[in-house]
Design an enzyme around this catalytic site. Structure first.
Site, PDB file in Angstrom:
ATOM      1  N   ASP A 465      14.669 -64.977   9.236  1.00 14.67           N
ATOM      2  CA  ASP A 465      13.356 -64.956   9.893  1.00 14.67           C
ATOM      3  C   ASP A 465      13.135 -66.310  10.583  1.00 14.67           C
ATOM      4  O   ASP A 465      13.913 -67.257  10.381  1.00 14.67           O
ATOM      5  CB  ASP A 465      12.297 -64.709   8.799  1.00 14.67           C
ATOM      6  CG  ASP A 465      10.896 -64.494   9.350  1.00 14.67           C
ATOM      7  OD1 ASP A 465      10.745 -64.123  10.529  1.00 14.67           O
ATOM      8  OD2 ASP A 465       9.936 -64.699   8.571  1.00 14.67           O
ATOM      9  N   GLU A 468      13.461 -68.214  15.997  1.00 16.77           N
ATOM     10  CA  GLU A 468      13.298 -68.255  17.471  1.00 16.77           C
ATOM     11  C   GLU A 468      13.738 -69.588  18.051  1.00 16.77           C
ATOM     12  O   GLU A 468      14.229 -69.574  19.197  1.00 16.77           O
ATOM     13  CB  GLU A 468      11.840 -67.954  17.832  1.00 16.77           C
ATOM     14  CG  GLU A 468      11.417 -66.521  17.577  1.00 16.77           C
ATOM     15  CD  GLU A 468      11.373 -66.157  16.099  1.00 16.77           C
ATOM     16  OE1 GLU A 468      11.029 -67.053  15.292  1.00 16.77           O
ATOM     17  OE2 GLU A 468      11.702 -65.022  15.738  1.00 16.77           O
ATOM     18  N   ASP A 554       6.548 -58.871  13.892  1.00 16.33           N
ATOM     19  CA  ASP A 554       5.203 -58.676  13.333  1.00 16.33           C
ATOM     20  C   ASP A 554       4.365 -57.727  14.169  1.00 16.33           C
ATOM     21  O   ASP A 554       3.430 -58.125  14.862  1.00 16.33           O
ATOM     22  CB  ASP A 554       4.513 -60.030  13.195  1.00 16.33           C
ATOM     23  CG  ASP A 554       5.256 -60.944  12.222  1.00 16.33           C
ATOM     24  OD1 ASP A 554       6.066 -60.428  11.430  1.00 16.33           O
ATOM     25  OD2 ASP A 554       5.016 -62.157  12.261  1.00 16.33           O
TER      26      ASP A 554
HETATM   27  O1  MIG Z   1       5.184 -66.981   9.218  1.00 14.39           O
HETATM   28  O2  MIG Z   1       8.131 -64.557   5.522  1.00 14.39           O
HETATM   29  O3  MIG Z   1       8.099 -61.634  10.716  1.00 14.39           O
HETATM   30  O4  MIG Z   1       8.297 -60.204   8.332  1.00 14.39           O
HETATM   31  O5  MIG Z   1       6.983 -61.277   6.094  1.00 14.39           O
HETATM   32  C1  MIG Z   1       5.435 -65.686   8.808  1.00 14.39           C
HETATM   33  C2  MIG Z   1       6.852 -64.149   5.829  1.00 14.39           C
HETATM   34  C3  MIG Z   1       6.843 -65.586   8.309  1.00 14.39           C
HETATM   35  C4  MIG Z   1       7.321 -63.542   9.523  1.00 14.39           C
HETATM   36  C5  MIG Z   1       8.106 -62.273   9.468  1.00 14.39           C
HETATM   37  C6  MIG Z   1       7.538 -61.390   8.398  1.00 14.39           C
HETATM   38  C7  MIG Z   1       7.568 -62.089   7.071  1.00 14.39           C
HETATM   39  C8  MIG Z   1       6.799 -63.409   7.154  1.00 14.39           C
HETATM   40  N1  MIG Z   1       7.353 -64.234   8.222  1.00 14.39           N
END
Ligand code: MIG
Length: 875
Positions: A465, A468, A554
């Site tokens: 995650d 980016e 999200d």
């Molecule tokens: O700042 O890990 O898209 O699926 O649950 C949020 C927490 C960070 C974004 C991800 C989401 C995940 C969440 N993350």
């Protein structure tokens, strides 16, 4: 306003409205309510976007500074094409990658960069020999015998690419020759655009509607929590599209891939419908044209694109099961409770996710030992119940002198650096963090090796995650947040290694996520030679399919977002990424029971099936909405498990051809213009058509059956001719699902998880009245690499209206008996019969266990589990 923010929305063009829909596609009824939904984007968001766009416009006077590349001064031949020197000082290199794939490079300053790409597979192709002829002082022709050809006009430099039958594929717009901006290093190319040409792919985009004609797109990976429909860019950058146009009664496709990792853009006729323009804010112009050979089919284009950028290796079978996630299941007792509940409710499931709260203070590769005192034990207990565990792993590494991941990474010099050469630091979940420079091969190797501890604990898959990369804005940033604020990622002058091609974050931002997923995938391959890794990534670039599944980040628990999943996921599929899914029920906010139920139903046959929701939302499990809904949700997941043998076969097909698992209708029916804008139905493989309900309160819907095949309702056996529409009953408990006449769909009885599949027989569902030459069902051990050494089996099926041939090969090698993988076909179901046949004979004897259900028009009978069965049907 910050210069970078301005860049985000800037485009140096006038805006012009589209008239395409009205002109060519009038007969296509756009779904009224769906069009209405597009206006539902919150007012606040619209205002904000308007504000940003108009502020952006103030800064933009870009065209003035642009310079065209000029005339061809001279050229030299290279074995696979030509290198041209242009009057502006720019140079172009036009070559053949294969006889049907053309590559164009244009270096504005006349110096080509090292030829290096993160998008391409490492396999080197043999060079193609191109022929060159200087036709006259005005024209140069370049071609490959039996392949595509090029016409290069000299004054000014203009390129046309033809397919191997001499039909123009892409043609530079003489009104807009290729150009660059010496001030910013931006570079772009414009192609003539037939007004009825439509465009698909572009990776992960959040636009409603399925074609990107008359839209503008930006490539800049961005963390966009709760993105509204139409927000662009979001998490991924895949600059590949398939163009489709209808000529002489036939749909013809070609593909174009811009491989430039800088912030890039595509204007697909928004500014002016007669052309499209693409370019990037740095680097050389570098693109490929996939001419498609003689057939010019979408399948061929995607095959060639995935030859170049790679395919998804066969995922482990369990990854195709149902997956349950939330932010976050914690502590251990809660995780066990969730698992237990699935089994108690008899709702099939294979995977439970642990989001960021399993870690010790969000330090990656650690556990919070109060919440999870004995992770290995928990995981092995869950495993006995048929559950795998996937954990999230973010790129941010907490700056903490007592945390060895940090001190070790620092000592090895593997973190991203600022322009000044210091360790780049930014705030994310753990607090202030350093970030591996995944463009450094040593950093990838190091990071990949860190998975050892989690693997040893028994974790089966990994979820990357925030890559980016995403960073938090400082506290002072005004709220509400701005989606594309430059402070949400690294400064663009941060330094990267670039595998020996050092460059700034402006150059490497868009590949950070790809390379994190690569580090993860390659690390897992090294650490465990026996198992197939499952990696899920949020950010990516072209080629991400080699390493990872992609989920669409999200999203929001709204009907509008449910509808968005079809254009998003099918366009990802035709961008070469087959293992894709959206958070079921929506991530942000909480769905109504009806929305969750319809969402799960609509998603049941999408490639990657996972429910996930944000912290603080209501419970979002299949049983969270009361018994009536639980029953329906169970059936949706059961349907998924019944069709797993078919889904698995499709992933195998992808490895062979690059075809997606979830397909837009035009992919299979490119000559049927009714499919070109159809955005509320999808195909699973070639044989299943899914038309989910996407609107609140709806209990029937209109379905279009593409021309060229007939279709049979999965539930009622009712037949529909191709090229027609029908109103289909869709009570809450029913997913409108259809099988193609001629379909061969492998199914099985419901299992509670994929490990229960071994040794259970499979069943074949065939549609009555069809003719099929050679359909195949692929099976193997479901994990590991035996299949690459011949440990797999194929069931082959040939069907004519009154005869079915079934060949059940033994696995093709003489290794130890892989009985577990070679499940035999025990029953055949014939769908769509209006009457019971007079007799059914299997290998000359009356079929056993024969039954006919007039209600569902299904005939069922047993077949011998023999190597070869011939079924004769007498009416
Ligand atoms: O700042 O890990 O898209 O699926 O649950 C949020 C927490 C960070 C974004 C991800 C989401 C995940 C969440 N993350």
């Amino acid at each position: 306003m910050n210069e970078e923010l301005n860049r985000d929305t800037q485009h140096p063009f006038r805006l012009a409205p589209s008239s395409l829909d009205a002109k060519l596609y009038l007969p296509l009824r756009r779904n009224g309510a769906q069009a209405g939904r597009n206006f539902l984007m919150t007012c606040a968001t619209r205002l904000l976007i308007l504000l940003v766009v108009s502020l952006g416009a103030l800064f933009v006077d870009a065209r003035g500074a642009w310079q065209t590349v000029g005339d061809v001064r001279s050229y030299t031949r290279v074995p696979d094409g030509v290198v041209l020197t242009l009057s502006s000082g720019a140079r172009a290199r036009v070559t053949f990658v294969t006889p049907e794939v053309v590559r164009v490079r244009l270096a504005p300053r006349g110096r080509f960069e090292d030829d290096f790409s993160y998008a391409l597979t490492s396999e080197r192709r043999a060079g193609v020999r191109a022929q060159v002829r200087d036709l006259d002082r005005a024209t140069i022709n370049v071609w490959v015998e039996g392949g595509a050809s090029l016409r290069i006009l000299r004054r000014p430099f203009l390129l046309t690419v033809y397919d191997n039958r001499g039909r123009a594929v892409v043609e530079d717009d003489p009104a807009r020759p290729a150009a660059f901006d010496p001030a910013t290093d931006a570079v772009e190319s414009s192609k003539l655009r037939p007004e009825t040409e439509t465009y698909y792919g572009f990776g992960e985009k959040a636009f409603a509607g399925i074609s990107r004609h008359t839209q503008q797109l930006v490539m800049w990976n961005t963390d966009t929590y709760g993105y509204p429909v139409g927000l662009d860019p979001i998490y991924q950058s895949i600059g590949f599209f398939i163009a489709l146009r209808h000529e002489n009664g036939e749909g013809r496709a070609y593909g174009l891939f811009q491989d430039n990792t800088h912030r890039a853009y595509f204007d697909m006729g928004k500014t002016a419908p007669e052309r499209y323009t693409f370019g990037a804010q740095g680097g050389e112009l570098n693109y490929y044209v996939f001419t498609g050979g003689g057939e010019r089919t979408p399948r061929r284009i995607l095959g060639d694109y995935t030859e170049l950028t790679g395919r998804t290796p066969l995922p482990p079978l369990w990854a195709l099961g149902y997956q349950q996630s939330r932010w976050s299941y914690t502590p251990e007792a809660r995780v066990r409770e969730i698992a237990r509940r699935f089994r108690a409710e008899r709702i099939p499931a294979d995977v439970i996710y642990l989001d960021i709260d399993y870690m010790d203070g969000f330090r990656v590769f650690t556990w919070d030992k109060t919440r999870f005192p004995d992770p290995a034990r928990m995981i092995s207990d869950l495993r006995r119940e048929g559950f795998r565990v996937v954990t999230i792993v973010d790129p941010g590494i907490k700056v903490d002198e007592s945390y060895t991941v940090y001190t070790d990474g620092r000592a090895r010099g593997l973190f991203t650096k600022t322009a000044g050469g210091d360790e780049l630091r930014a705030r994310v979940w753990p607090g202030i963090c350093a970030f591996p420079d995944f463009t450094n091969p040593r950093a990838r190797e190091w990071f990949g090796s860190l998975y050892r501890t989690l693997l040893d604990d028994g974790v089966a898959g990994f979820w990357n995650d925030m890559n980016e990369p995403a960073t938090f804005l400082s506290e002072e940033t005004p709220k509400p947040d701005i989606y594309h604020h430059p402070g949400k990622t690294f400064p663009i002058d941060a330094q990267h290694d670039g595998d020996g091609h050092p460059g700034s974050h402006a150059r490497y931002h868009n590949v950070y996520g790809l390379l994190m997923a690569r580090a993860t995938f390659e690390g897992l391959r090294r650490l465990d030679a026996e198992r197939r890794p499952l990696v899920i990534t949020r950010a990516g670039y072209a080629g991400v399919q080699r390493y990872s599944a992609v989920w669409t980040g999200d999203n929001v628990a709204t009907w509008e977002h449910l509808a968005l999943t079809i254009p998003m996921l099918t366009n990802l599929g035709v961008s070469g990424v087959p293992l894709v899914g959206a958070d079921v029920g929506g991530f942000s906010r909480s769905p109504s029971p009806e929305l969750y139920t319809r969402w799960l139903q609509a998603a049941a046959l999408t490639p990657f099936l996972r429910t996930h929701t944000e912290a603080g939302s209501k419970d979002q499990e299949p049983w969270s909405y009361g018994d009536d809904y639980t029953r329906i949700n169970r059936r949706s997941i059961e349907l998924r498990y019944q069709l797993l043998p078919y889904l698995y076969t499709l992933f195998h097909e992808h490895t062979q051809t690059g075809a997606p698992v979830m397909r837009p209708l035009w992919f299979e029916y490119p000559s049927d213009t009714r499919t070109y804008l159809l955005d509320d139905q999808y195909l699973v493989g070639r044989d299943l058509l899914v038309a989910p309900v996407l609107q609140e309160g709806q209990r029937r819907r209109r379905v279009y059956f593409p021309r060229g095949d007939a279709w049979v309702d999965w539930w009622t056996g009712q037949r529909y001719e191709g090229g027609t529409d029908a109103d289909i009953e869709a009570p809450l408990e029913r997913l409108p699902l259809f099988a193609r006449v001629g379909a061969v769909v492998a199914t099985q009885e419901t299992v509670q998880h994929t490990a229960e599949m071994a040794r259970r027989p499979i069943s074949l569902t065939l549609v009555d009245g069809g003719t099929t030459q050679d359909a195949q069902i692929y099976q193997d051990e479901g994990d590991g690499y035996g299949h690459l050494r011949g440990r797999f089996s194929l069931v082959r099926v040939r069907q004519t209206p009154n005869e079915i041939h079934l060949a059940q090969n033994a696995p093709t090698n003489s290794a130890p008996d892989p009985a577990a993988s070679a499940r035999r076909v025990a029953t055949v179901e014939l769908l769509g019969l209006t009457e019971r046949p007079r007799e059914v004979r299997v290998n000359g004897r009356t079929a056993r266990d024969i039954s006919f259900d007039r209600e569902t028009r299904r005939l069922k009978f047993a077949v011998e589990q023999a190597a070869m069965s011939v079924v004769n049907i007498a009416r």
